[in-house]
Design a protein around this motif. Structure first.
Motif, PDB file in Angstrom:
ATOM      1  N   MET A  17       0.853  -1.195   0.000  1.00 30.22           N
ATOM      2  CA  MET A  17       0.000   0.000   0.000  1.00 30.22           C
ATOM      3  C   MET A  17       0.890   1.248   0.000  1.00 30.22           C
ATOM      4  O   MET A  17       1.801   1.358   0.806  1.00 30.22           O
ATOM      5  CB  MET A  17      -0.857  -0.015   1.271  1.00 30.22           C
ATOM      6  N   THR A  18       0.617   2.141  -0.925  1.00 26.60           N
ATOM      7  CA  THR A  18       1.342   3.413  -0.846  1.00 26.60           C
ATOM      8  C   THR A  18       0.353   4.527  -0.481  1.00 26.60           C
ATOM      9  O   THR A  18      -0.755   4.578  -1.010  1.00 26.60           O
ATOM     10  CB  THR A  18       2.043   3.761  -2.175  1.00 26.60           C
ATOM     11  N   ILE A  19       0.783   5.374   0.414  1.00 30.44           N
ATOM     12  CA  ILE A  19      -0.046   6.500   0.846  1.00 30.44           C
ATOM     13  C   ILE A  19       0.706   7.764   0.456  1.00 30.44           C
ATOM     14  O   ILE A  19       1.894   7.887   0.769  1.00 30.44           O
ATOM     15  CB  ILE A  19      -0.263   6.460   2.375  1.00 30.44           C
ATOM     16  N   PRO A  20       0.061   8.689  -0.270  1.00 29.11           N
ATOM     17  CA  PRO A  20       0.777   9.906  -0.659  1.00 29.11           C
ATOM     18  C   PRO A  20       1.337  10.640   0.564  1.00 29.11           C
ATOM     19  O   PRO A  20       0.687  10.686   1.610  1.00 29.11           O
ATOM     20  CB  PRO A  20      -0.309  10.746  -1.345  1.00 29.11           C
ATOM     21  N   LEU A  21       2.554  11.183   0.408  1.00 31.50           N
ATOM     22  CA  LEU A  21       3.205  11.880   1.522  1.00 31.50           C
ATOM     23  C   LEU A  21       2.330  13.035   2.027  1.00 31.50           C
ATOM     24  O   LEU A  21       2.295  13.331   3.224  1.00 31.50           O
ATOM     25  CB  LEU A  21       4.580  12.389   1.084  1.00 31.50           C
ATOM     26  N   GLN A  22       1.616  13.646   1.095  1.00 32.65           N
ATOM     27  CA  GLN A  22       0.698  14.748   1.432  1.00 32.65           C
ATOM     28  C   GLN A  22      -0.367  14.288   2.442  1.00 32.65           C
ATOM     29  O   GLN A  22      -0.707  15.011   3.377  1.00 32.65           O
ATOM     30  CB  GLN A  22       0.043  15.228   0.133  1.00 32.65           C
ATOM     31  N   ASP A  23      -0.868  13.058   2.243  1.00 32.91           N
ATOM     32  CA  ASP A  23      -1.898  12.526   3.150  1.00 32.91           C
ATOM     33  C   ASP A  23      -1.314  12.255   4.539  1.00 32.91           C
ATOM     34  O   ASP A  23      -1.985  12.434   5.557  1.00 32.91           O
ATOM     35  CB  ASP A  23      -2.487  11.208   2.606  1.00 32.91           C
ATOM     36  N   LEU A  24      -0.046  11.821   4.560  1.00 35.11           N
ATOM     37  CA  LEU A  24       0.605  11.573   5.849  1.00 35.11           C
ATOM     38  C   LEU A  24       0.787  12.892   6.599  1.00 35.11           C
ATOM     39  O   LEU A  24       0.567  12.975   7.812  1.00 35.11           O
ATOM     40  CB  LEU A  24       1.948  10.880   5.640  1.00 35.11           C
ATOM     41  N   ALA A  25       1.155  13.941   5.853  1.00 41.18           N
ATOM     42  CA  ALA A  25       1.301  15.271   6.466  1.00 41.18           C
ATOM     43  C   ALA A  25      -0.052  15.739   7.013  1.00 41.18           C
ATOM     44  O   ALA A  25      -0.119  16.327   8.105  1.00 41.18           O
ATOM     45  CB  ALA A  25       1.837  16.270   5.438  1.00 41.18           C
TER      46      ALA A  25
END
Ligand code: OOG
Ligand code: MG
Length: 262
Positions: free
Chosen positions: A1-9
């Motif tokens: 699963m990849t989660i966009p870095l923007q979503d993690l921020a």
């Protein structure tokens, strides 16, 4: 699963705005150190969109006491923003924090721009002022527990700071390398240490800032405040208290907390 870095921020930003701890990002996704700094930059951009702009940088884990307390050994960089600053003697709004801790620190201020990419741009020469400081850290992770990547993504737990009176670096420079640091809470000594705990000499923090700013693409304009890192372990922050950090030969800074924790 990849989660966009923007979503993690955005997850971390929501944790700040709701004063609610979240699980570590690396529970769900693997992050390289580079990616962790990209999450940090995206989080700082979200703050800037709310007109909460960068005013400085902070180092983390420059002392063995802090590294041992948190189980993390690499020096890291975070960004300080305008809303984090409390005036000397002022009151910190605790209701917006999760499980804050405080640390006595030394702060520097750049009198001119430092270009992290220019080998001739000397951060020591550019630094004109120094002040005693108290930093408030507030991990956005449950139990204040994190991996190196998690704490970097979380802007090095940056949450607040207060600065004592600025002195010209030239004036006090020879006294800075090994001088007593005391953190008092309500008049009782909570932590004591020496500025020598900060990389052997807090002035070394300036070269570390430049190195990390270059690697992780942070700007260091004139006026940048630099927190060199805690000289002692961090102490839990209680509501309704008076905190004082004293750096011998440099001065002291006071911060109060309001009656209610978040
Ligand atoms: C990370 C921040 C460390 C310092 O002065 O070493 C730090 C943390 O301990 O949550 O600010
Ligand atoms: Mg600190």
């Amino acid at each position: 699963m990849t989660i966009p870095l923007q979503d993690l921020a955005a997850r971390l930003d929501d944790a700040v705005l709701n004063a609610t701890a979240i699980r570590q990002l690396t529970t769900d996704v693997e992050l390289t150190l580079e990616e962790a700094y990209a999450v940090q930059r995206a989080g700082v951009a979200l703050r800037a969109e709310r007109a909460d702009c960068p005013v400085g940088v902070k180092l983390g884990f420059t002392s063995k006491a802090k590294a041992a307390q948190m189980g993390v050994s690499d020096v890291i960089l975070g960004t300080l923003t305008e809303s984090m600053q409390v005036e000397d003697g002022g009151t910190l709004d605790c209701a917006r924090l999760i499980h804050p801790r405080i640390e006595p620190e030394v702060a520097f201020r750049l009198g001119r721009d430092v270009d992290p990419d220019d080998p001739a741009s000397d951060p020591l020469i550019a630094t004109t002022e120094v002040a005693p400081a108290v930093e408030v850290i507030d991990s956005r992770y449950r139990n204040f527990t994190f991996s190196l990547q998690d704490v970097v993504a979380d802007n090095a737990s940056a949450a607040g700071f207060a600065l004592g009176p600025w002195r010209t670096l030239h004036e006090v420079r020879d006294d800075l390398a090994n001088t007593a640091v005391v953190l008092e809470i309500d008049g009782h000594i909570a932590e004591t240490g020496s500025t020598a705990a900060i990389l052997g000499d807090p002035l070394r923090a300036l070269a570390a800032v430049k190195r990390l700013a270059r690697r992780h693409r942070l700007a260091l304009p004139a006026g940048t405040i630099i927190l060199a890192g805690a000289a002692t372990a961090a102490a839990p922050l209680q509501a309704g208290s008076v905190i004082r950090a004293t750096v011998a030969g440099l001065g002291q800074v006071t911060m109060r907390t309001d009656k209610r924790l978040g």
